[in-house]
Structure formats: C-alpha cells, structure tokens
Scaffold this active site. Structure first.
Site, PDB file in Angstrom:
ATOM      1  N   SER A  64       0.719  -1.287  -0.129  1.00 46.52           N
ATOM      2  CA  SER A  64       0.009  -0.146  -0.088  1.00 46.52           C
ATOM      3  C   SER A  64       0.760   1.125  -0.040  1.00 46.52           C
ATOM      4  O   SER A  64       0.263   2.278  -0.185  1.00 46.52           O
ATOM      5  CB  SER A  64      -0.816   0.064   1.266  1.00 46.52           C
ATOM      6  OG  SER A  64      -2.151  -0.827   1.026  1.00 46.52           O
ATOM      7  N   LYS A  67      -0.253   3.807  -2.730  1.00 51.27           N
ATOM      8  CA  LYS A  67      -1.082   4.652  -2.486  1.00 51.27           C
ATOM      9  C   LYS A  67      -0.568   6.183  -2.849  1.00 51.27           C
ATOM     10  O   LYS A  67      -1.256   6.904  -2.664  1.00 51.27           O
ATOM     11  CB  LYS A  67      -2.143   4.346  -1.370  1.00 51.27           C
ATOM     12  CG  LYS A  67      -3.080   3.126  -1.327  1.00 51.27           C
ATOM     13  CD  LYS A  67      -3.826   2.931  -0.240  1.00 51.27           C
ATOM     14  CE  LYS A  67      -4.605   1.521  -0.433  1.00 51.27           C
ATOM     15  NZ  LYS A  67      -4.024   0.444  -0.336  1.00 51.27           N
ATOM     16  N   SER A 128      -5.916   3.022   5.021  1.00 51.53           N
ATOM     17  CA  SER A 128      -5.123   2.239   3.907  1.00 51.53           C
ATOM     18  C   SER A 128      -6.296   1.522   3.202  1.00 51.53           C
ATOM     19  O   SER A 128      -6.035   0.206   2.673  1.00 51.53           O
ATOM     20  CB  SER A 128      -4.146   1.215   4.239  1.00 51.53           C
ATOM     21  OG  SER A 128      -3.172   1.016   3.220  1.00 51.53           O
TER      22      SER A 128
END
Length: 427
Positions: A64, A67, A128
């Site tokens: 993640s 992102k 997240s």
C-alpha cells in the site's frame, strides 16, 4: 544481527581548468546492514541527499505504499480543478467486492453508494482502504486502467524507470480477478525500489505538504451512509500516542504497506531539530515475532541518521573559498577583488566531521578562467560556482551548488595609473 556500518566520505571536487581543491567538510552517506530488512533508505526531504542506503536499488513489492502515487494524482487533479473534495464517486462492483473481503484493509461501503473524494482520500491514507483507492483511481482517470497509466507516466516523469505498477491499491492482482490491468499477470504486484519509494514520498510532500495534516491523524470518522459513521484508525502505529511511538521521533507520516510478498513496509517521515527526513523500510524480517517490526527498523534508521549526522552550513553567504579569496584585476584602480559565495552551502555530514577532512573546489566562468577579471568590475558579479560532486543524491535531484561572486566593485584604472604600473614593473 551484527551491525556493519561503513562510511563513504564524499569528495567535493571543484575545478579550475583542471582541478583545484581546498579543505572543507564533506557530505557523507552511510551504507551497510543496519536494518533487519530486505532494503531501506533515508534521505533529506528538502534536497534528496541520501543519508543511509541498504539494498536501496533492488525492485521489490511495495504493497500500500503504492497509494502515495495515487494520492499525488488526486491532489494534482484537485489543484487543476478537475476534481473537488466534494466530488461524489459512485461505488462500482470491484470496490464493493473488495470492501466485503475481511482479510483486506478497508472501510465499509454501501452497495451502489456515493462517496466524496475527500472521504475516500482520508480512507486511503489513514485506513489504507483498498476500495477507497479503487474509487479514487476511477475519479482521477475514469477507470482503473486509466489510473494505472497515469501512475506509470507520473513515475517516469520523476525519472523512475524500473517501477512495475499494475493496480491502484497495491494489492496482489489475485484479489482483482478479471478486473486487473490488461495483460498483467494474475498474481502480479506493484514493485519499486526503496529509492523509488523515497522519490515518490519526496515529491508528494514537496508539492502537497498538506498531506501531512491527514497522515498525522490517529483516527478519523468515515460516514458509511446517512446516519451511520465508523471510526477509521491509522495503521501507522509510530505516530505519537500509538503503540510503536518513540518519544524523540515525532513521526507524522507517511504510508504503510503490507502484502504476503511485500512483507511489512513503511515509508516514514519525521522532522527533528528543524530538519525533515524520509525513511523507507521494505520487508522487515522479524514481523512474525514483532508486530511493530517495520517501525522498530524505522526507529533504528531515524536514530542512526540523527545520532551520527547533522545538516550544517559549511560555507555561509559571503564566505571565501580558501584558494580563491581574490581575483586579479590588472587594469583596475584596485588590482584585486575579493571573491565570496552568493548563497550558503548547506548539506548533511558526519557529526564529527571537521573542515580538514573534505575537499571542496570551484569552477570559474569563461571571463575569469585566468584567475583575473577585466575592469570595470561590478559588485556581486558572477565569477564561478562551487559544486558538491556526489552520487549521494536521489536520481533527478541537484547536488548543492553555490555561485561565487565579487564582493566589491572595481573601477578601471586611469591612464596615468596604468602608465605608472608599467614603469614600476620594468624597474
């Protein structure tokens, strides 16, 4: 794990039609096996100077931390007026399906519901949330394929050529099924090097520093539907007040990342003593024994930087380079002019460094290549530059350079003065 730390003293080479050096402090980057992790890096947030690196160029799964790239595109779209914080994004089948998977980090979404860009932005950063990332990708580019294409283009614009981006969330493609990027493998994941992740983090914070106002939040509300709100809690437990917090490291970001292939990852940032650094830890090795392993390694890395290095001004504004204190002005009323720096020269170096350990030099302009100038000379006239020649900077970031200028003006000598000097030189 045995700590092996070696110092590479970076030579600051300045040249004058060749190489002329003067004694000045050097930059320094630490390399070795400090971290119990597959890779890691620490950089100065403002300059991109590398302060520590361990296997920092190997391309690895990032989870993640992906992102951050999508968040950059979101903030860019808002800045350009293509989106607003209140733009509503419809929930598609992929996002809804992901939000039902209890094994994934997410926020609950209502089927066929609509959520604002602002709420999805917060969900992607704090919780997240993978489903939120999917919807942000749709909002930014109209589709997941379009969003991935924009992410790839952005990374290349930043000079990152070895990244492998196949989705907007950082999940393994196996969770996406037939909704994965065209022709990408069914088990592919996003991959970047630690240095690449640091570049992405640096660009995000430099261009949109307001992102830290969200990443520093331990929790935020998320409105699932009218009348129903849930509390999102951060996965960054290194924030002050959280379980992995360290009292002398006031961490305020940035993004965690976790998949089976990526392991426990964290792109962190902290500002201390007026200096902000970015750290990246990839695949902390003791995650099975220590739930905070990525934060343990991050704290180790941050302490290594702040305990062994300092950001210092080695040449203040107006300072003279030892072997270039003056330039001759043969036809001037004064036959020499003092030379100094137009700006201060600042960089990180070992805390114990002294001015006789490093070399720093200059390069003169064409008008001054013979170490002399023709009168009249103006005050603050550029005569050269002083440049740190170092590989210890992220790709695409300029090494520190200062302009060398005259400190006073010099008028042209009168005819009588020039004649007098001529005969003095003869006799």
């Amino acid at each position: 794990m045995k700590k092996i730390v070696s110092r590479i003293i970076v030579i600051l080479t300045l040249s004058l039609l060749g190489v002329a050096t003067v004694s000045q402090p050097s930059a320094a980057a630490t390399q070795g096996q400090l971290l119990d992790a597959k890779a890691g890096i620490a950089v100065d947030a403002s300059s991109g100077q590398i302060l520590y690196q361990q296997n920092a160029k190997q391309v690895l799964p990032i989870g993640s931390m992906t992102k951050m790239v999508l968040i950059y595109l979101t903030l860019q779209a808002i800045k350009e007026g293509k989106l607003t914080w209140n733009t509503e994004v419809p929930v598609d089948q992929l996002a809804y399906r992901l939000t039902q998977d209890k094994d994934l980090t997410n926020v609950p979404l209502e089927e066929n519901g609509h959520y604002t860009v602002g709420s999805l932005y917060q969900a992607a950063l704090v919780a997240s949330a993978n489903s939120a990332a999917v919807l942000l990708g749709n909002a930014v580019a109209g589709s997941q394929t379009g969003a991935v294409n924009q992410m790839r283009t952005l990374l290349k614009r930043w000079g990152i050529e070895d990244a492998k981006i196949v989705n907007t969330s950082g999940l393994n493609n196996s969770y996406l099924g037939d909704d994965r990027y065209p022709n990408s493998a069914s088990t592919a994941e996003n991959e970047m090097s630690a240095a690449d992740v640091a570049i992405a983090a640096q660009h995000l914070m430099a261009d949109y520093p307001e992102v830290l106002e969200t990443t520093k939040q331990r929790s935020l509300p998320f409105q699932v539907k009218s009348g129903t709100t849930t509390t999102m809690k951060t996965w960054n437990t290194m924030l002050p007040g959280e379980s992995a917090a360290v009292s002398d490291l006031p961490v305020d970001g940035l993004k965690t990342g976790t998949t089976d292939l990526a392991g426990e990852c964290f792109a962190g940032t902290v500002s201390k003593n007026g200096n902000r650094i970015i750290t990246v830890v990839m695949h902390a090795n003791q995650a099975e024994k220590d739930k905070n392993a990525r934060f343990t390694e991050t704290a180790k890395l941050m302490h290594e930087v702040f305990n062994t290095q300092t950001k210092q001004t080695w040449l203040p504004k107006g300072a003279q380079v030892n072997q270039l204190k003056t330039l001759a002005v043969p036809d001037g009323k004064n036959t020499a002019v003092k030379i100094g720096t137009k700006q201060a020269l600042t960089f990180w170096a070992p805390t114990a460094a002294t001015s006789n350990q490093i070399k720093l030099s200059y390069q003169l302009t064409k008008a001054a290549t013979k170490k002399q100038l023709a009168a009249p000379v103006k005050a603050q006239q550029k005569v050269g530059t002083a440049t740190i020649q170092s590989n210890d900077y992220l790709p695409g970031y300029s090494v520190p350079k200062v302009t060398l200028v005259t400190q006073t003006s010099v008028a042209k000598a009168t005819f009588g003065q020039q004649v007098s000097r001529f005969f003095q030189n003869i006799f």
